[in-house]
Design a protein around this motif. Sequence first.
Motif, PDB file in Angstrom:
ATOM      1  N   CYS A  76      44.445  -9.786  -4.412  1.00 41.61           N
ATOM      2  CA  CYS A  76      43.135  -9.129  -4.547  1.00 41.61           C
ATOM      3  C   CYS A  76      42.777  -8.353  -3.284  1.00 41.61           C
ATOM      4  O   CYS A  76      42.319  -7.204  -3.352  1.00 41.61           O
ATOM      5  N   HIS A  77      42.978  -8.969  -2.138  1.00 46.32           N
ATOM      6  CA  HIS A  77      42.658  -8.302  -0.879  1.00 46.32           C
ATOM      7  C   HIS A  77      43.568  -7.101  -0.636  1.00 46.32           C
ATOM      8  O   HIS A  77      43.125  -6.075  -0.102  1.00 46.32           O
ATOM      9  N   LYS A  78      44.818  -7.229  -1.036  1.00 53.16           N
ATOM     10  CA  LYS A  78      45.738  -6.100  -0.882  1.00 53.16           C
ATOM     11  C   LYS A  78      45.302  -4.931  -1.759  1.00 53.16           C
ATOM     12  O   LYS A  78      45.331  -3.768  -1.326  1.00 53.16           O
ATOM     13  N   LEU A  79      44.873  -5.242  -2.987  1.00 49.50           N
ATOM     14  CA  LEU A  79      44.402  -4.192  -3.893  1.00 49.50           C
ATOM     15  C   LEU A  79      43.122  -3.554  -3.359  1.00 49.50           C
ATOM     16  O   LEU A  79      42.959  -2.325  -3.414  1.00 49.50           O
ATOM     17  N   GLN A  80      42.219  -4.379  -2.837  1.00 53.12           N
ATOM     18  CA  GLN A  80      40.992  -3.849  -2.254  1.00 53.12           C
ATOM     19  C   GLN A  80      41.299  -2.908  -1.088  1.00 53.12           C
ATOM     20  O   GLN A  80      40.687  -1.846  -0.950  1.00 53.12           O
ATOM     21  N   PHE A  81      42.245  -3.313  -0.265  1.00 49.13           N
ATOM     22  CA  PHE A  81      42.619  -2.479   0.878  1.00 49.13           C
ATOM     23  C   PHE A  81      43.203  -1.145   0.417  1.00 49.13           C
ATOM     24  O   PHE A  81      42.905  -0.088   0.992  1.00 49.13           O
ATOM     25  N   TYR A  88      39.076   6.388   1.499  1.00 49.45           N
ATOM     26  CA  TYR A  88      38.833   6.906   2.847  1.00 49.45           C
ATOM     27  C   TYR A  88      39.650   8.167   3.108  1.00 49.45           C
ATOM     28  O   TYR A  88      39.170   9.117   3.736  1.00 49.45           O
ATOM     29  N   ASN A  89      40.878   8.181   2.605  1.00 47.71           N
ATOM     30  CA  ASN A  89      41.765   9.322   2.848  1.00 47.71           C
ATOM     31  C   ASN A  89      41.465  10.513   1.942  1.00 47.71           C
ATOM     32  O   ASN A  89      41.923  11.627   2.203  1.00 47.71           O
ATOM     33  N   ASN A  90      40.721  10.276   0.860  1.00 52.16           N
ATOM     34  CA  ASN A  90      40.382  11.357  -0.065  1.00 52.16           C
ATOM     35  C   ASN A  90      39.065  11.986   0.383  1.00 52.16           C
ATOM     36  O   ASN A  90      37.989  11.441   0.167  1.00 52.16           O
ATOM     37  N   SER A  91      39.159  13.127   1.010  1.00 55.35           N
ATOM     38  CA  SER A  91      37.959  13.765   1.566  1.00 55.35           C
ATOM     39  C   SER A  91      37.002  14.236   0.487  1.00 55.35           C
ATOM     40  O   SER A  91      35.826  14.493   0.757  1.00 55.35           O
TER      41      SER A  91
END
Length: 222
Positions: A76-81, A88-91
């Motif tokens: 779950c945490h990996k998917l959230q990340f 964040y990378n999609n401007s």
Amino acid sequence: MKCKILRNLESKAEKTSTIDKTRAAVKDLHSRIRVAIHRIDSISKRIEELRDRELQPQLEELIEGLNRMWEVMHECHKLQFQIMSASYNNSHARITMHSELRRQITSYLENELHFLSSSFTKWIEAQKSYLEAINGWIHKCVPLQQKSFKRKRRPQSELLIQYGPPIYATCDVWLKKIATLPVKDVVDSIKSLASDTARFLPYKDKNQGNGADSNIGGEPDG
């Protein structure tokens, strides 16, 4: 004590009736002791059965459950990340919302992080206390006898872990693993994240009731 009295009476050649009465009391006491020992032995065997046939399997089941829980949490945490990194990378992915809603969401996240920090600490402490209680209880069982008096005596706990039922090794390894967990580092990281989250609260909107829209994750309002 009764035996000592009986020996004294016999050595002093007291009356036969007195000696017989004392001897009968000694025999009665001896019988009671044997019955008590038999009961203790039966209770000890029952405790050993509970320890090996019920408690040990339950601990193994608990360990498997905890392993599955942490595996699911990791995924779950990996998917959230991954989602957060992609956002964040999609401007072009700019999410706008009312400042009051943003304030509520950010405040809620901050509170949840503080709650997570506190709950995680309590959970680890409860798990440790639980294991220490079980470990203390099982070490009250019948001690193992030393096989040799020539060698240096080893602590009973080491003998039980090495030669005793599996539950002794299970508790010992589990407690040692808990002791090596970076609990403080995790708690400090969660608290740090909560503090960083609080920086994004729109203080201007919060204090003055400004209705301007704001971006989640944007710079704090002046």
